[in-house]
Design a protein around this motif. Sequence first.
Motif, PDB file in Angstrom:
ATOM      1  N   ARG A  20     -28.354 -63.528  30.257  1.00  0.00           N
ATOM      2  CA  ARG A  20     -27.318 -64.016  29.346  1.00  0.00           C
ATOM      3  C   ARG A  20     -28.036 -64.809  28.266  1.00  0.00           C
ATOM      4  NH1 ARG A  20     -22.296 -66.643  32.586  1.00  0.00           N
ATOM      5  NH2 ARG A  20     -21.753 -64.806  33.764  1.00  0.00           N
ATOM      6  N   CYS A  42     -26.399 -56.234  22.747  1.00  0.00           N
ATOM      7  CA  CYS A  42     -26.337 -57.667  23.030  1.00  0.00           C
ATOM      8  C   CYS A  42     -25.769 -57.867  24.430  1.00  0.00           C
ATOM      9  CB  CYS A  42     -25.514 -58.406  21.985  1.00  0.00           C
ATOM     10  SG  CYS A  42     -23.850 -57.802  21.772  1.00  0.00           S
ATOM     11  N   ASP A  43     -25.993 -59.046  24.973  1.00  0.00           N
ATOM     12  CA  ASP A  43     -25.584 -59.320  26.345  1.00  0.00           C
ATOM     13  C   ASP A  43     -24.140 -59.750  26.468  1.00  0.00           C
ATOM     14  OD1 ASP A  43     -28.241 -58.929  27.396  1.00  0.00           O
ATOM     15  OD2 ASP A  43     -28.742 -60.800  26.391  1.00  0.00           O
ATOM     16  N   ALA A  44     -23.653 -60.483  25.462  1.00  0.00           N
ATOM     17  CA  ALA A  44     -22.301 -61.024  25.538  1.00  0.00           C
ATOM     18  C   ALA A  44     -21.664 -61.036  24.159  1.00  0.00           C
ATOM     19  CB  ALA A  44     -22.332 -62.434  26.103  1.00  0.00           C
ATOM     20  N   TRP A  74     -17.490 -51.278  26.200  1.00  0.00           N
ATOM     21  CA  TRP A  74     -18.212 -52.543  26.047  1.00  0.00           C
ATOM     22  C   TRP A  74     -19.278 -52.740  27.118  1.00  0.00           C
ATOM     23  CZ3 TRP A  74     -17.392 -55.506  21.803  1.00  0.00           C
ATOM     24  CH2 TRP A  74     -16.257 -55.220  21.039  1.00  0.00           C
ATOM     25  N   LYS A  77     -21.823 -55.293  28.533  1.00  0.00           N
ATOM     26  CA  LYS A  77     -21.658 -56.621  27.935  1.00  0.00           C
ATOM     27  C   LYS A  77     -20.641 -57.471  28.696  1.00  0.00           C
ATOM     28  CE  LYS A  77     -22.281 -54.772  23.272  1.00  0.00           C
ATOM     29  NZ  LYS A  77     -22.522 -53.409  23.689  1.00  0.00           N
TER      30      LYS A  77
END
Length: 92
Positions: A20, A42-44, A74, A77
Motif C-alpha cells: 500500500r 496504482c495500489d489504491a 478495478w 486496487k
Amino acid sequence: MSYQGADYINNNDIRTKRLRRCPLSVPGSSSKMLARAAVLDCDAVILDLEDSVAPNAKSEARQQIIAAMTTFDWRPKTISLRINAVDTSWCH
C-alpha cells in the motif's frame, strides 16, 4: 527492513500480501480521470466526492462514480470512497 502489506482475496480465494503505497485521489466529477484511474498501475484509489467536487457538481459526481465502479475492472486496487460529512446536505 520489514514490510506489512494489505490482505485481499484473489479469484482463487487465496490471501495475497500487496503493498500500500501512496493512494491516488480522483475527483468524482471527472469521468475522464475516473476512467484513467481504473487502468493505472496504482495500489489504491480514493474516489472523492468531497473537496475536489464543486457543490453544484456533487449529484452528477455520485452518478459518475457509480458508473465507474460498475463499469471498470478495478482489481487488484483498493478502492475508497471519500464522502461529505453526514451532517451536510451533500452526504445524501
